[in-house]
Scaffold this active site. Structure first.
Site, PDB file in Angstrom:
ATOM      1  N   LYS A 209       0.836  -1.200   0.000  1.00 43.42           N
ATOM      2  CA  LYS A 209       0.000   0.000   0.000  1.00 43.42           C
ATOM      3  C   LYS A 209       0.879   1.260   0.000  1.00 43.42           C
ATOM      4  O   LYS A 209       2.104   1.168   0.110  1.00 43.42           O
ATOM      5  CB  LYS A 209      -0.947  -0.024   1.213  1.00 43.42           C
ATOM      6  CG  LYS A 209      -1.903  -1.235   1.219  1.00 43.42           C
ATOM      7  CD  LYS A 209      -2.832  -1.237   0.039  1.00 43.42           C
ATOM      8  CE  LYS A 209      -4.072  -2.105   0.138  1.00 43.42           C
ATOM      9  NZ  LYS A 209      -3.935  -3.540   0.273  1.00 43.42           N
TER      10      LYS A 209
HETATM   11  C1  LIG Z   1      -5.334  -4.392   0.741  1.00 40.87           C
HETATM   12  C2  LIG Z   1      -6.797  -4.342   0.729  1.00 40.87           C
HETATM   13  C3  LIG Z   1      -7.586  -4.834   1.782  1.00 40.87           C
HETATM   14  C4  LIG Z   1      -7.047  -5.654   2.915  1.00 40.87           C
HETATM   15  O1  LIG Z   1      -6.038  -5.136   3.627  1.00 40.87           O
HETATM   16  P1  LIG Z   1      -5.005  -6.112   4.372  1.00 40.87           P
HETATM   17  O2  LIG Z   1      -4.240  -5.184   5.234  1.00 40.87           O
HETATM   18  O3  LIG Z   1      -4.187  -6.770   3.317  1.00 40.87           O
HETATM   19  O4  LIG Z   1      -5.813  -7.098   5.166  1.00 40.87           O
HETATM   20  C5  LIG Z   1      -8.947  -4.632   1.730  1.00 40.87           C
HETATM   21  N1  LIG Z   1      -9.529  -4.015   0.704  1.00 40.87           N
HETATM   22  C6  LIG Z   1      -8.819  -3.574  -0.339  1.00 40.87           C
HETATM   23  C7  LIG Z   1      -9.556  -2.867  -1.419  1.00 40.87           C
HETATM   24  C8  LIG Z   1      -7.434  -3.720  -0.382  1.00 40.87           C
HETATM   25  O5  LIG Z   1      -6.742  -3.291  -1.431  1.00 40.87           O
END
Ligand SMILES: *Cc1c(COP(=O)(O)O)cnc(C)c1O
Length: 393
Positions: A209
């Site tokens: 992210k």
């Molecule tokens: C990355 C992501 C998640 C989940 O986050 P994690 O920290 O990997 O559990 C949920 N929704 C979207 C749209 C994402 O891109």
């Protein structure tokens, strides 16, 4: 391209990797030196304060990951086992899975063709044509199942047009829980996502992210009761600060102090990361905008995007190559790209869910590719990606 061409000797360009140039070492050392490494410690509160401030919300609760944030936010919003939750069809599977963790079921809503976000007209159509209201609640008529929340997903660093979603949610008395895992720093109508007064907004700090804690998430809200309840449920629902008394089943979803420390260092860099992402996006748009058969993901006029994963659409006929061909070709050149997610209504695990829409998400899935866009991507590496993409034999 010949099969026996030697593998590229050029350096690997990853899709999206963390940028670690701030106070990460310093704050982690502080955790080690003071012994505050686990589920309690000063960095957790500091990170919560700073993340709330960064997005313009009153409260934040730090948790283990974005998926846990979504599950708890839904439960706190009142989603009960057996309920239905409206959700974007095109998203990373964690969004729909989180609805399942809350023992509810997704109703998958196709996206609109302009900005690829959840189509509010389909939300309206589903609620007005397929649902009925009883005792101040909303039920899907066919299955007599309660609809208890709307969960729009801001995809790829671009904002959903929230206002019409919030208007229809208010009309039906439904809470909105935003999946903003990909939208930290994204602006909607002049203010960052997380500050628009929905019941809760969830972020992820996974390694890919825009900002990472190694792994982590946060629930952000203006409502102190939502924040308190989220804290309670994510810390094993402890009723007494001293004695081990519990009256419901909670979860160990805390973010450890070490990761919060890491997050504090990353947060200091957020504005510069966002700026860098926008520069990368502008360079791609300029280089690729005029290429026959390629189009770049449109930037909605109601917001300012962070371009979390910079994504292009490939018209196979016009471009002379489909996304799979491009992916394979760039992989050989040591350049990592990524297709869009299989829409939820096509995925093995969620295809039994009600799907409202047509083929917009499916068509995007069959034509999109995300390009390298790490915050640290150098202009020369970006040029290499552009050349590889455009200059075919
Ligand atoms: C990355 C992501 C998640 C989940 O986050 P994690 O920290 O990997 O559990 C949920 N929704 C979207 C749209 C994402 O891109």
């Amino acid at each position: 391209m010949s099969e026996n061409r030697p593998a590229s000797t050029e350096e690997f360009i990853p899709l999206s990797v963390p940028e670690l140039r701030g106070n990460e070492w310093l704050y982690l050392k502080e955790c080690l030196d003071t012994g505050w490494v686990s589920s309690a410690g000063p960095f957790v509160e500091r990170f919560e304060r700073q993340i709330a401030a960064a997005v313009g919300a009153a409260h934040a609760v730090a948790v283990v990951n974005g998926s846990a944030a979504l599950q708890i936010a839904l439960q706190v919003a009142g989603v009960k086992p057996g309920d239905l939750v409206l959700c974007s069809d095109i998203t990373f599977i964690a969004s729909a899975n989180a609805i399942r963790y809350a023992n509810a079921e997704p109703v998958l809503i196709d996206c609109e063709p302009d900005y690829w976000q959840i189509d509010v007209n389909l939300v309206r159509r589903y609620l007005s044509e397929e649902c009925e209201r009883r005792d101040g609640q909303v039920f899907e008529r066919a299955r007599q199942r309660r609809v208890s929340a709307i969960m729009p997903v801001h995809i790829l660093g671009h904002a959903v047009d929230l206002a019409p979603i919030q208007a229809i949610a208010a009309e039906y008395g439904l809470p909105v829980v935003e999946d903003a895992a990909e939208a930290l720093g994204t602006v909607y109508r002049g203010r960052r996502i997380g500050s628009h007064g929905t019941r809760a907004t969830c972020f992820s700090f996974n390694g890919n992210k825009i900002l990472t804690t190694g792994g982590g998430g946060a629930i952000v809200t203006d409502d102190p009761a939502v924040a308190a309840r989220a804290k309670y449920l994510t810390t094993q629902a402890k009723d007494d600060p001293v004695e081990y008394i519990h009256s419901e089943i909670g979860y160990n979803y805390r973010m450890p102090n070490m990761l919060a420390a890491f997050g504090c260092a990353q947060l200091e860099m957020l504005d510069s990361y966002v700026e860098k992402k926008r520069e990368i996006a502008a360079r791609y748009a300029e280089a690729l905008g005029g290429v026959k058969g390629l189009s770049v993901m449109p930037t909605p006029p109601y917001g300012e995007s962070t371009y979390w994963l910079y994504t292009i659409k490939i018209d196979a006929e016009g471009f002379g190559e489909d996304w799979r061909g491009v992916l394979r070709r760039l992989t050989e050149l040591n350049i990592q790209t990524r297709p869009l997610w299989e829409p939820m209504h096509m995925s093995k695990v969620h295809r039994d869910c009600r799907f409202v829409g047509s083929t917009i998400s499916e068509n995007l899935y069959r034509s999109c590719l995300s390009l390298p866009c790490s915050v640290g991507l150098s202009p020369s590496d970006q040029d290499r990606v552009i050349r590889a993409l455009v200059q075919r034999k």
